[in-house]
Design an enzyme around this catalytic site. Structure first.
Site, PDB file in Angstrom:
ATOM      1  N   ASP A 246     131.724  -5.917   5.805  1.00  0.00           N
ATOM      2  CA  ASP A 246     130.972  -7.150   5.510  1.00  0.00           C
ATOM      3  C   ASP A 246     129.764  -6.759   4.656  1.00  0.00           C
ATOM      4  OD1 ASP A 246     129.748  -9.826   5.767  1.00  0.00           O
ATOM      5  OD2 ASP A 246     131.133 -10.101   7.418  1.00  0.00           O
ATOM      6  N   HIS A 273     130.484  -6.180   1.208  1.00  0.00           N
ATOM      7  CA  HIS A 273     130.227  -7.451   0.528  1.00  0.00           C
ATOM      8  C   HIS A 273     128.942  -7.437  -0.277  1.00  0.00           C
ATOM      9  CE1 HIS A 273     133.013  -9.851   3.489  1.00  0.00           C
ATOM     10  NE2 HIS A 273     133.624  -8.858   2.864  1.00  0.00           N
TER      11      HIS A 273
END
Length: 431
Positions: A246, A273
């Site tokens: 993430d 991310h």
């Protein structure tokens, strides 16, 4: 692989010292490389079974300014609560392993390890709550065992998270490290891996240093943010390698308060991310410096995300000497992160500066809410491959045409000249 990346980090720091002029960090403290505590109060020995009781006892009886030292071997433990001024020193060859037992982390409602409407049913593996001083030091490993089968059942923490996503619920999984209402926390050298949920999550922290960390978790491990900074001030993340499933780093400012005076300097981000601000920014985020960062293969690169359900003012953010490769959205400044969101918390991004930011292809997105709340962005030497595409909507962009490639819509520019900083970093970081 990790050793190669560490070598890249050291090389990139040397390059930055040569080619990058000094820039004022946003953290208001004077930051120097952490040193190990001079005093060791206890040296627990791994039992081969569950070491929770002996480890917690050592922490509780350790005086402020000293360290609990874990030597070579594997220590298996359930949740541990840190004490003010005490350092957990995970030595070279030591691994502190989180046992994969939901009952050990449950807050008393039987929700940990289950899917529910809320996802806060688990205690963290290591917690700093209302502490001052101390932290985690050493060249060892803290392993959250996110991929291990939990409770003797058929799925892992990460599989639980994917099933929750499919069912529209929230997984109850423990965060690896939680820091709440704390001051002057220092992490140095340690490797954090395989967190069941976030690796490091912070809320209402004043003064924290993360120096030379390695955070390493598979790219498909859901909700395994590297470092989440929420409602915190005077924080530095430096000389670290972070790759996760993430956000590599996320700066948040939700209902608990604003975040400000944050420095993200001299770091390497692998998969993940990206370098994110948001999505909760309703209390405001400001005075943030991201300098000398490589984002290699992250889905997003530089990212500010929010919407009308959780928006607020994000201002005085500077990104400089950033190198990107293999990013789907190298730049993603979006006030409509959830286009279906409803509310009156208006996202406003202003005084955002990109200086010496280079990359290859991808979508360069800058989307304000409307003309009354347009993004305010300044570009200086921002260059991507000609195949990169700008998507601008309600964005006031200040830039010289010769300073931006490919050209902004409706403007001419010079051809991409490339970046010696980026080319050297990528070449030497991937030998």
């Amino acid at each position: 692989m990790i050793k190669r990346f560490r070598n890249w980090v050291l090389l990139s720091i040397l390059i930055s010292m040569i080619v990058c002029p000094a820039a004022k960090a946003q953290d208001r403290r004077t930051i120097t490389e952490p040193v190990a505590p001079h005093t060791v109060c206890d040296r627990p020995v791994p039992s081969g079974k569950n070491d929770t009781v002996s480890l917690q006892d050592a922490i509780e009886h350790c005086p402020a300014g000293a360290a609990v030292y874990l030597g070579r071997g594997e220590f298996h433990s359930g949740p541990l609560e840190m004490k003010s001024g005490v350092t957990l020193w995970v030595g070279r060859g030591a691994t502190l392993i989180a046992i994969p037992e939901p009952a050990a982390y449950d807050k008393g409602l039987g929700q940990c390890g289950r899917i529910a409407e809320k996802g806060d049913g688990c205690r963290p593996f290591i917690s700093f709550s209302k502490t001052r001083g101390g932290g985690i030091y050493g060249e060892g490993v803290i392993d959250g065992q996110g991929g291990a089968m939990i409770g003797g059942g058929p799925e892992s923490w990460w599989q639980l998270a994917r099933r929750a996503q499919a069912q529209g619920g929230n997984q109850n999984a423990p965060r690896l490290i939680q820091i709440d209402h704390a001051q002057d926390i220092t992490f140095s050298g340690v490797t954090l891996r395989n967190a069941p949920n976030f690796h490091v999550a912070m809320s209402r922290v004043e003064g924290a240093t993360f120096w030379s960390l390695t955070i390493d978790t598979p790219a498909d491990a859901r909700n395994t943010d590297g470092i989440d900074l929420g409602a915190s001030q005077d924080v530095t993340v430096t000389h670290s390698l972070i790759r996760t499933g993430d956000d590599n780093v996320a700066i948040k400012a939700g209902d608990s308060g604003s975040s400000s005076h944050i420095s993200i300097i001299d770091n390497y981000f692998g998969w993940g991310h990206g370098m994110s601000i948001g999505s909760e920014v309703n209390s405001g985020a400001r005075d943030i410096l991201v300098r000398n960062l490589t984002l290699d293969g992250t889905t997003s690169g530089l990212r500010i995300k929010s919407d009308v359900s959780r928006g607020g003012v994000v201002e005085s953010v500077t990104y400089e000497y950033v190198c990107m490769r293999g990013n789907r959205w190298p730049v993603a400044f979006d006030t409509k992160y959830d286009p279906r969101a409803q509310g009156t918390r208006i996202p406003v991004y202003r005084q955002i500066v990109l200086r010496h930011v280079h990359g290859d292809t991808g979508v360069l997105l800058m989307r304000g809410l409307d003309e009354g709340h347009a993004l305010d962005v300044t570009l200086e030497d921002v260059r991507f491959a000609n195949s990169a595409t700008w998507q601008l909507e309600h964005a006031k962009v200040t830039a010289s045409p010769s300073d931006v490639s490919p050209p902004l819509p409706g403007r001419a520019t010079e051809p991409l000249r490339g970046s010696e900083v980026c080319s050297r970093a990528f070449r030497d970081g991937n030998r």
